[in-house]
Design an enzyme around this catalytic site. Structure first.
Site, PDB file in Angstrom:
ATOM      1  N   CYS A  21     -15.918  11.538 -17.520  1.00  0.00           N
ATOM      2  CA  CYS A  21     -17.115  10.880 -18.054  1.00  0.00           C
ATOM      3  C   CYS A  21     -17.968  10.280 -16.955  1.00  0.00           C
ATOM      4  CB  CYS A  21     -16.774   9.782 -19.053  1.00  0.00           C
ATOM      5  SG  CYS A  21     -15.140   9.782 -19.690  1.00  0.00           S
ATOM      6  N   ASP A  24     -17.147   7.739 -15.190  1.00  0.00           N
ATOM      7  CA  ASP A  24     -16.982   6.289 -15.275  1.00  0.00           C
ATOM      8  C   ASP A  24     -16.447   5.711 -13.966  1.00  0.00           C
ATOM      9  OD1 ASP A  24     -17.698   6.553 -17.875  1.00  0.00           O
ATOM     10  OD2 ASP A  24     -15.786   5.923 -18.740  1.00  0.00           O
ATOM     11  N   CYS A  56     -18.668   4.059 -20.850  1.00  0.00           N
ATOM     12  CA  CYS A  56     -18.983   3.944 -22.274  1.00  0.00           C
ATOM     13  C   CYS A  56     -18.467   2.606 -22.815  1.00  0.00           C
ATOM     14  CB  CYS A  56     -18.344   5.089 -23.033  1.00  0.00           C
ATOM     15  SG  CYS A  56     -16.560   4.999 -23.022  1.00  0.00           S
ATOM     16  N   CYS A  62     -10.008   5.952 -21.822  1.00  0.00           N
ATOM     17  CA  CYS A  62     -10.637   4.707 -21.364  1.00  0.00           C
ATOM     18  C   CYS A  62      -9.590   3.618 -21.184  1.00  0.00           C
ATOM     19  CB  CYS A  62     -11.680   4.235 -22.370  1.00  0.00           C
ATOM     20  SG  CYS A  62     -13.008   5.416 -22.615  1.00  0.00           S
TER      21      CYS A  62
END
Lengths: 138, 218
Positions: free
Chosen positions: A37, A39, A63, A106
């Site tokens: 992602c 991140d 996110c 996550c």
């Protein structure tokens, strides 16, 4: 995708956003990323002389689930010993935040971040009492 | 993502199976595995087991001439248009659809700078999963990306964001050049790292653009 109320709460009112000086005494820094992602997550702990995590800060670009996971972890680790904090599992984070399966990674990122911060702290303090050549942690 | 069309010409040595000659299902005559149609009887062929570069009639490598890619792809797709097969047998209809699907897949993979890199690594036997949930801890890359994302979040006005977008786009172009050089020199390990970096840089551009849109909308 619908976020759970807890994710939204942490996303809208993130706890402990910010950071400490990387070189400050008693500070451990964990910096991890999830390429899937794009991140980036930075999680820092401030450890007292008797080995208790007094404070924790994070900064996450990702996110809502990644932000909520790191926010939650900074809350959880305060007051814990390093060994206790190292035992936090991503499954506990995912369960607390009711993360859907596609967002489990996550919580993995947050678990890896706290582990990295603890490892960084131990490396820093270990080198202080050792030969002193390995002071730059990053 | 705007793609750079001017790319350095470099040769590379990815092993791609030589285009085999197979026999036409219809007339049994010889036909190249990558051919859409039999040159003897004209029957449409099923999609052969060939790599994306061969399928689109391009040389293998990270540097793809995107104009040539478009020309090849749209040229082939025109020849496979369903209208041309309205009066054909159901077998030919099915083959033409399978060819069109295989061409789509090849085109989507080669057009995208990131998918192209991942595909080349797969061809080289060093697959890298850019969508896996595995965590990375490369401090140099992550620190740099953290700082750049902070700069985007803290940008005061549209002009500042515009400059950051331009900077990030230049980095994307630079990273693609590095990828091209790494593939040309058969340094797959380096290419895999650069692919991860490219993924982050593309995310950076996306992040900066959406910040600009939100800013302009205020």
């Amino acid at each position: 995708m619908a976020y759970s109320d807890k994710v939204i709460d942490h996303y809208e009112n993130p706890r402990n956003v910010g950071g400490f000086g990387k070189e400050d005494e008693g500070v451990g820094t964990g910096l991890v990323g999830a390429p899937a992602c794009g991140d980036v997550m930075k999680l820092q702990i401030k450890v007292s002389a008797d080995g208790i995590i007094e404070d924790a800060k994070f900064k996450t670009f990702g996110c809502g689930s990644a932000i909520a996971s790191s926010s939650l972890v900074t809350e959880w680790v305060k007051g814990k010993t390093l060994d206790e904090a190292a035992q936090i599992k991503n499954t506990e984070i995912a369960q607390e935040l009711a993360l859907p399966p596609v967002k489990i990674h996550c919580s993995v990122l947050a678990e890896d971040a706290i582990k990295a911060a603890i490892a960084d702290y131990r490396k820093k303090t270990g080198s202080e009492s050792g030969n002193g050549t390995d002071t730059a942690a990053e | 993502m705007r793609l750079r069309r001017i790319v350095p010409r470099l040769t590379m040595t990815v092993s791609v199976a030589a285009p085999a000659v197979i026999s036409c299902w219809s007339c049994k005559g010889p036909v190249a595995a990558r051919a859409l149609f039999c040159s003897v009887c004209g029957a449409v062929q099923g999609p052969g087991d060939i790599d994306h570069f061969t399928r689109l009639g391009l040389g293998p490598g990270y540097d793809v001439d995107l104009d040539a890619l478009d020309r090849q792809y749209f040229g082939f797709q025109r020849r496979l248009h369903p209208d041309r097969f309205a009066a054909k047998s159901s077998r030919e209809k099915a083959f033409s659809q399978q060819q069109a699907t295989a061409l789509n897949d090849a085109y989507e993979t080669l057009k995208d700078p990131l998918k192209r890199a991942a595909y080349l690594l797969r061809l080289a036997g060093k697959p890298v999963d850019l969508n896996s949930s595995a965590t990375i801890s490369d401090p140099v890359l992550l620190m740099e990306q953290m700082e750049k994302r902070e700069a985007i979040a803290e940008a005061a006005d549209v002009a500042e964001i515009g400059a950051l977008i331009a900077e990030a786009e230049a980095e994307v172009a630079g990273c693609q050049k590095d990828l091209s050089a790494a593939f040309a020199a058969n340094r797959q390990g380096e290419a895999a790292q650069l692919a991860v970096r490219l993924k982050y840089l593309l995310k950076l551009v996306e992040d900066a653009r959406s910040r600009k849109v939100r800013m302009a909308g205020r």
